[in-house]
Write an enzyme that holds these catalytic residues in place. Structure first.
Site, PDB file in Angstrom:
ATOM      1  N   GLU A  29      50.081  61.929  59.193  1.00  0.00           N
ATOM      2  CA  GLU A  29      49.961  62.216  58.412  1.00  0.00           C
ATOM      3  C   GLU A  29      49.525  61.218  57.562  1.00  0.00           C
ATOM      4  OE1 GLU A  29      51.424  64.444  56.638  1.00  0.00           O
ATOM      5  OE2 GLU A  29      52.259  65.935  58.565  1.00  0.00           O
ATOM      6  N   TYR A  89      42.041  65.263  63.200  1.00  0.00           N
ATOM      7  CA  TYR A  89      41.989  66.681  63.471  1.00  0.00           C
ATOM      8  C   TYR A  89      40.523  67.547  64.335  1.00  0.00           C
ATOM      9  CZ  TYR A  89      45.878  65.561  60.411  1.00  0.00           C
ATOM     10  OH  TYR A  89      47.216  65.402  60.127  1.00  0.00           O
ATOM     11  N   VAL A 128      43.361  77.994  49.993  1.00  0.00           N
ATOM     12  CA  VAL A 128      44.730  78.042  50.947  1.00  0.00           C
ATOM     13  C   VAL A 128      45.040  77.009  50.446  1.00  0.00           C
ATOM     14  CG1 VAL A 128      45.667  78.862  52.875  1.00  0.00           C
ATOM     15  CG2 VAL A 128      43.639  79.491  52.057  1.00  0.00           C
ATOM     16  N   SER A 141      49.037  75.724  50.533  1.00  0.00           N
ATOM     17  CA  SER A 141      50.764  75.855  50.725  1.00  0.00           C
ATOM     18  C   SER A 141      51.569  74.793  49.800  1.00  0.00           C
ATOM     19  CB  SER A 141      50.887  75.897  52.081  1.00  0.00           C
ATOM     20  OG  SER A 141      50.634  74.223  52.532  1.00  0.00           O
ATOM     21  N   ASN A 142      51.645  73.062  49.875  1.00  0.00           N
ATOM     22  CA  ASN A 142      51.764  72.651  48.688  1.00  0.00           C
ATOM     23  C   ASN A 142      50.737  72.540  47.583  1.00  0.00           C
ATOM     24  OD1 ASN A 142      53.180  69.863  48.090  1.00  0.00           O
ATOM     25  ND2 ASN A 142      51.340  68.880  49.521  1.00  0.00           N
ATOM     26  N   TYR A 159      34.811  76.631  50.600  1.00  0.00           N
ATOM     27  CA  TYR A 159      36.021  76.790  51.670  1.00  0.00           C
ATOM     28  C   TYR A 159      36.010  75.618  50.947  1.00  0.00           C
ATOM     29  CZ  TYR A 159      41.012  76.700  53.025  1.00  0.00           C
ATOM     30  OH  TYR A 159      42.402  76.570  53.006  1.00  0.00           O
ATOM     31  N   ASN A 178      45.724  66.735  50.540  1.00  0.00           N
ATOM     32  CA  ASN A 178      46.894  67.068  49.633  1.00  0.00           C
ATOM     33  C   ASN A 178      46.611  65.171  49.335  1.00  0.00           C
ATOM     34  OD1 ASN A 178      48.054  65.324  51.967  1.00  0.00           O
ATOM     35  ND2 ASN A 178      49.387  66.878  52.435  1.00  0.00           N
ATOM     36  N   GLU A 214      42.637  69.969  59.096  1.00  0.00           N
ATOM     37  CA  GLU A 214      41.953  71.063  60.504  1.00  0.00           C
ATOM     38  C   GLU A 214      41.350  71.771  58.518  1.00  0.00           C
ATOM     39  OE1 GLU A 214      45.333  69.612  59.592  1.00  0.00           O
ATOM     40  OE2 GLU A 214      46.229  71.131  57.417  1.00  0.00           O
ATOM     41  N   LYS A 215      42.077  71.217  57.211  1.00  0.00           N
ATOM     42  CA  LYS A 215      41.629  71.839  55.908  1.00  0.00           C
ATOM     43  C   LYS A 215      39.823  72.250  56.133  1.00  0.00           C
ATOM     44  CE  LYS A 215      44.736  71.136  53.003  1.00  0.00           C
ATOM     45  NZ  LYS A 215      45.577  70.748  54.290  1.00  0.00           N
TER      46      LYS A 215
END
Ligand SMILES: *[C@@H]1O[C@H](CO)[C@@H](O)[C@H](O)[C@H]1NC(C)=O
Ligand SMILES: *[C@@H]1O[C@H](CO)[C@@H](O)[C@H](O)[C@H]1NC(C)=O
Ligand SMILES: *[C@@H]1O[C@H](CO)[C@@H](O)[C@H](O)[C@H]1NC(C)=O
Ligand SMILES: *[C@@H]1O[C@H](CO)[C@@H](O)[C@H](O)[C@H]1NC(C)=O
Length: 352
Positions: free
Chosen positions: A125, A156, A184, A186-187, A233, A238, A247-248
Site C-alpha cells: 500500500e 506490482y 475503472v 472502485s474507490n 485506459y 489512488n 495493477e492499474k
C-alpha cells in the site's frame, strides 16, 4: 547461512515428535470437520534459508506443502513455512502491515529473537494507507515493498524480455477498439486529484466509466475484454507517492492492451520500470484540455498510436500474483542481505 549439525538433529527430532503427537492433538478436533489442512507437511532442511510467514496477508492461506519454492518457482535452498512454532529456526519472519495496523495481529515481541533472524515489514500500500508506523520503530530489519529502494523490491509488475521472437508486428498486438478512454474505479472520492482530472477530461472527450462507484461492476471475466476495447485506459493511482505504480498500470492497461494514461509519481519513476513510449503521463500536459485533445488526435493517427505498443515486440508483462513467490525470492538475495540493519524510524522511511 550459518547452520550446524546440532540444529539439524534437534529440529529433526522435534519435528518427528510434533508430527506424531502435534498433528494428532491439533488435528483431532477438526478431523470430523471438512478436510483439515495437515500440519507440518513441509520439508525442513536447515541448510536452507527458512522464511516464516507469521500470518498470511489478507487472510489468504496458500499451501506451503512440500518444497514449494523449488517445486513451484524453481528456487533452491529455500524453505517457506507458515507454522509459528518454527519461529526459532526462521532466518526471516514476514509481517504484513495491514493486519498489524488493524490490530488483528501483533508482533511476537515476547519471544526471544535469534541473533541472526530478520524481521521483514511488508506492504504494497501507499503511505497514505499504511496507518501509523511509529509504534514499529526499531523492530524491523528489512522492508518489502513496491518501492525500488526497499530491501526486497516487489513491484506490482515488471517487463521481462521475450526469450524468442514472436514473428508478430506491433499491429498484431493492438486489440480492436470501440471506445476512446476508459476508467475503472472502485474507490471514488471527490477530493482525489484523479477525480478532478476525470471531471474535466470527460468534458473534452468521452470517458467510459466502470466500477463500484458507477454501479457498473466488472468482474475478472469482463475486466480485460472491456478495457482492451479502449484506446486509452486511465491508470490513475489512488494516491500519489514514490514508485506507487499498481495493477492499474501493469495489468489493466498493459496486459489489457489499452495505452495507459498515468496519474501517479513523476514520469522518471515510470521510465525506470517501463519504456518511455509505453504510456502517456498526465503531467506531460499543461492542462487537462490539452491532454484530451492529444488523446483524440492520437486515436486517429494509426501509426503514431501503434508506436505506443512498440514495447510488446521486446517484452511481456510479468505480474507477481503469488505471495509465495514473493517470499521465496528472498532466498536468492540472502547474501546481499547479510549486513546488520534496523529500521529505527520506519515511519520516516515510509514518507521519505
Ligand atoms: C539439505 O539441502 C542441502 C543443499 O541443498 C542438501 O545437500 C542436503 O542433502 C539436504 N539435506 C537433507 C537432509 O535433505
Ligand atoms: C544450495 O546449497 C548448496 C549447499 O550449501 C550449494 O552447494 C548449492 O550450490 C546451492 N544451490 C543453489 C541453486 O543455490
Ligand atoms: C526514449 O528512450 C529511448 C531509449 O530507451 C531514447 O532513445 C529516446 O530518446 C527517449 N525518448 C524521449 C522522448 O525521451
Ligand atoms: C534486527 O533488528 C533487531 C532490533 O529489533 C536487532 O536487535 C538485530 O540486531 C537486527 N538483526 C539483524 C541481523 O540486522
Amino acid at each position: 547461512m550459518d547452520f550446524c549439525c546440532h540444529r539439524w538433529t534437534l529440529l529433526a527430532a522435534s519435528l518427528a515428535c510434533l508430527t506424531l503427537f502435534g498433528s494428532l492433538l491439533t488435528q483431532w478436533p477438526s478431523l470430523m470437520q471438512m478436510s483439515p489442512r495437515p500440519a507440518l507437511q513441509v520439508i525442513i532442511n536447515t541448510t536452507n534459508t527458512i522464511v516464516l510467514v507469521w500470518y498470511w496477508p489478507f487472510a489468504s492461506s496458500p499451501s506451503v506443502e512440500g518444497n514449494v519454492c523449488r517445486e513451484r518457482f524453481g528456487i533452491h535452498n529455500c524453505t517457506l513455512v507458515d507454522d509459528q512454532s518454527l519461529f526459532s529456526q526462521a532466518d526471516f519472519v514476514i509481517f504484513h502491515n495491514r493486519e498489524l495496523i488493524q490490530s488483528q495481529q501483533r508482533l511476537p515481541v515476547h519471544l526471544t529473537r535469534p541473533q541472526e533472524q530478520r524481521w521483514v515489514w511488508l506492504s504494497l500500500e501507499s503511505p497514505a494507507h499504511n496507518g501509523n508506523l511509529k509504534p514499529f520503530a526499531g523492530h524491523f530489519n528489512r522492508t518489502m515493498s513496491y518501492r525500488r529502494d526497499a530491501d526486497m523490491y516487489v513491484p506490482y509488475g515488471r517487463l521481462v524480455p521475450h526469450d524468442f521472437g514472436t514473428g508478430l508486428t506491433v499491429e498484431d498486438y493492438i486489440p480492436k477498439k470501440s471506445s476512446l478512454a476508459c476508467w475503472v474505479v472502485s474507490n471514488y472520492a471527490p477530493n482525489h486529484k484523479r477525480t478532478a482530472v476525470y471531471n474535466t477530461l470527460k468534458t473534452i472527450i468521452p470517458v467510459d466509466v466502470y466500477g463500484g462507484a458507477f454501479n457498473k461492476h466488472l468482474d475478472d471475466q469482463t475486466l480485460l475484454p472491456t478495457i482492451s476495447g479502449c484506446y486509452f485506459y486511465l491508470a490513475f493511482e489512488n494516491s500519489i507517492s514514490r514508485d506507487y505504480i499498481t495493477e492499474k498500470f501493469w495489468y489493466n492497461s498493459l496486459v489489457g492492451g489499452a495505452v495507459p494514461v498515468v496519474l501517479g509519481p513523476p514520469r522518471e519513476q515510470y521510465e525506470a520500470v517501463a519504456p518511455n513510449d509505453s504510456f502517456i503521463h498526465v503531467d506531460d500536459f499543461s492542462s487537462v484540455e490539452e491532454l484530451g485533445e492529444f488523446l483524440r488526435k492520437l486515436a486517429e493517427d494509426k501509426q503514431r498510436y501503434a508506436s505506443y505498443f512498440n514495447w510488446r515486440l521486446k517484452y511481456t508483462v510479468k505480474r507477481f500474483a503469488d505471495w509465495r513467490e514473493r517470499f521465496c525470492r528472498i532466498c536468492p538475495k540472502v547474501s546481499s542481505l547479510q549486513t546488520q540493519k534496523v529500521y529505527d524510524d520506519l515511519d520516516a522511511w515510509e514518507w521519505k
